[in-house]
Design an enzyme around this catalytic site. Structure first.
Site, PDB file in Angstrom:
ATOM      1  N   GLU A   1      39.335  48.876  75.967  1.00  7.45           N
ATOM      2  CA  GLU A   1      39.584  47.422  76.345  1.00  7.45           C
ATOM      3  C   GLU A   1      39.266  46.551  75.308  1.00  7.45           C
ATOM      4  O   GLU A   1      38.057  46.600  74.618  1.00  7.45           O
ATOM      5  CB  GLU A   1      38.771  47.130  77.730  1.00  7.45           C
ATOM      6  CG  GLU A   1      38.904  45.562  78.259  1.00  7.45           C
ATOM      7  CD  GLU A   1      38.044  45.400  79.482  1.00  7.45           C
ATOM      8  OE1 GLU A   1      37.890  46.290  80.262  1.00  7.45           O
ATOM      9  OE2 GLU A   1      37.340  44.381  79.573  1.00  7.45           O
TER      10      GLU A   1
ATOM     11  N   GLU B   1      37.546  34.961  76.963  1.00  9.41           N
ATOM     12  CA  GLU B   1      36.981  35.185  78.506  1.00  9.41           C
ATOM     13  C   GLU B   1      35.664  34.297  78.445  1.00  9.41           C
ATOM     14  O   GLU B   1      35.075  33.971  77.541  1.00  9.41           O
ATOM     15  CB  GLU B   1      36.491  36.715  78.492  1.00  9.41           C
ATOM     16  CG  GLU B   1      35.813  37.199  79.782  1.00  9.41           C
ATOM     17  CD  GLU B   1      35.491  38.695  79.889  1.00  9.41           C
ATOM     18  OE1 GLU B   1      35.654  39.029  80.862  1.00  9.41           O
ATOM     19  OE2 GLU B   1      35.305  39.157  78.753  1.00  9.41           O
TER      20      GLU B   1
END
Length: 364
Positions: free
Chosen positions: A158, A163
């Site tokens: 990932e 974020e």
């Protein structure tokens, strides 16, 4: 040298020196000397996908899964999202996905309506560029722009490019992998290295993250400045991430969306994950691109109070709809560039033109 010539020279994929003679009324010939530093090879990253406006509806799936991060969120289908005005194309072909900010969440419901989209196509090595005007912000929010394995996570890896939580702090780029992928200390990057072990197991699923030091890389400060560009380059030699605010003089190929890009000219990344102690080909497989807004959950909920947010995260999400007015993405475009060595070898680049690159940055 005229501005037009300077623009053309700046975009050429090789280096040289121009000597231009300028005559005047006295017959004297003055000389302008213009050098393009370095002798860089021509980029082999060619535009593979360009999502803009309605193309997102064709190229992405709206996922209705239970939130894997245990958020107080109800991901809705594309049909429901369009009906409830949670997904639409706005002015100038900008694509908007948002969290509901009109209704209280009724007892027994999964959570507040929100959107999670995943690309239909899968990608691996290449360059990913997001041109973003506004990101979700506010207490309880957990926005993310990332890529993730199509296999059994965390196998295949990932990559979190953008974020953060609760609209606080700065952006964080992170890798999540199986065991055996670590980062060296003192990496050449402008951000702050957080952890060096990228493995999910035994690391509380934190991965190896890098914190951008610039306040306008995330949240209200980002939105106030009309956003900017995020870019990620993935290759067998490592993964790099960059951010440029809207007024931050991004490279011409990032700003204008040409047919090819050359990350070697973009300067130091804010996050740099070299393959020194991580076999990229082994730890990262085919990925889908994901953009979503979760609420509360394992990260936003865990730090909710310490970041100065009101009440409890769950109560806030359930009962304060107006607080989520700013919980939306406004995207000008998403481009994916992939390597096409065979076309470079054959000299096939007919779709490239300087005219495509000198358009006004707001005329997408």
């Amino acid at each position: 040298m005229t501005p037009i010539i300077r623009n053309i020279v700046a975009l050429l994929p090789f280096s040289f020196t121009l000597n231009l003679n300028n005559g005047n009324n006295d017959g004297y010939q003055s000389q302008d000397r213009f050098e393009v530093d370095g002798f860089a090879p021509r980029s082999n990253h060619h535009l593979s996908k360009h999502y803009i406006g309605d193309e997102f509806f064709k190229g992405f799936d709206w996922k209705t899964i239970d939130d894997p991060t245990h958020g107080k969120v109800n991901y809705v289908s594309q049909t429901e999202a369009r009906h409830k005005n949670l997904s639409y194309v706005s002015d100038h072909h900008t694509f908007v996905i948002r969290t509901d900010y009109h209704h209280r969440v009724q007892p027994g419901q999964r959570g507040r309506d929100s959107v999670r989209i995943e690309s239909k196509d899968t990608f691996d090595n290449g360059v990913y560029i997001l041109d973003l005007l506004h990101m979700p912000s506010g207490c309880g929010t957990w926005p993310a722009f990332w890529t993730s394995t199509v296999g059994h996570w965390p196998e295949g890896g990932e990559i979190d490019i953008l974020e953060g939580v609760n609209g606080k702090g700065t952006n964080q780029g992170t890798l999540h992998t199986t065991a055996g992928c670590t980062m060296p200390n003192n990496v050449d990057e402008t951000g702050q290295q957080l952890k060096t072990d990228c493995a999910v197991q035994g690391n509380n699923n934190e991965g190896c993250g890098v914190k951008d030091k610039r306040q306008d890389s995330f949240g209200p400060a980002f939105n106030k400045d009309q956003g900017g560009w995020y870019a990620m380059q993935r290759s067998n030699s490592g993964i790099k991430m960059w951010f440029w605010p809207r007024d931050g003089h991004p490279p011409a190929d990032v700003k204008t969306g040409p047919a090819t890009v050359d990350p070697s000219r973009w300067g130091r990344p804010f996050a740099n994950f070299p393959s020194t102690h991580c076999n990229m080909k082994q730890h990262f497989g085919k990925h889908r691109i994901i953009i979503n807004t979760s609420l509360c959950g394992d990260w936003a909920g865990a730090v909710y109070k310490q970041q100065g947010c009101p009440s409890t995260c769950e109560a806030h999400v359930m009962n304060d709809p107006a607080a989520f007015r700013e919980a939306y993405w406004k995207i000008r475009g998403l481009r994916v560039y992939t390597e096409r060595r065979s076309e470079l070898d054959n000299g096939d680049d007919d779709d490239y033109a300087v005219d495509d690159e000198v358009v006004d940055s707001y005329e997408y």
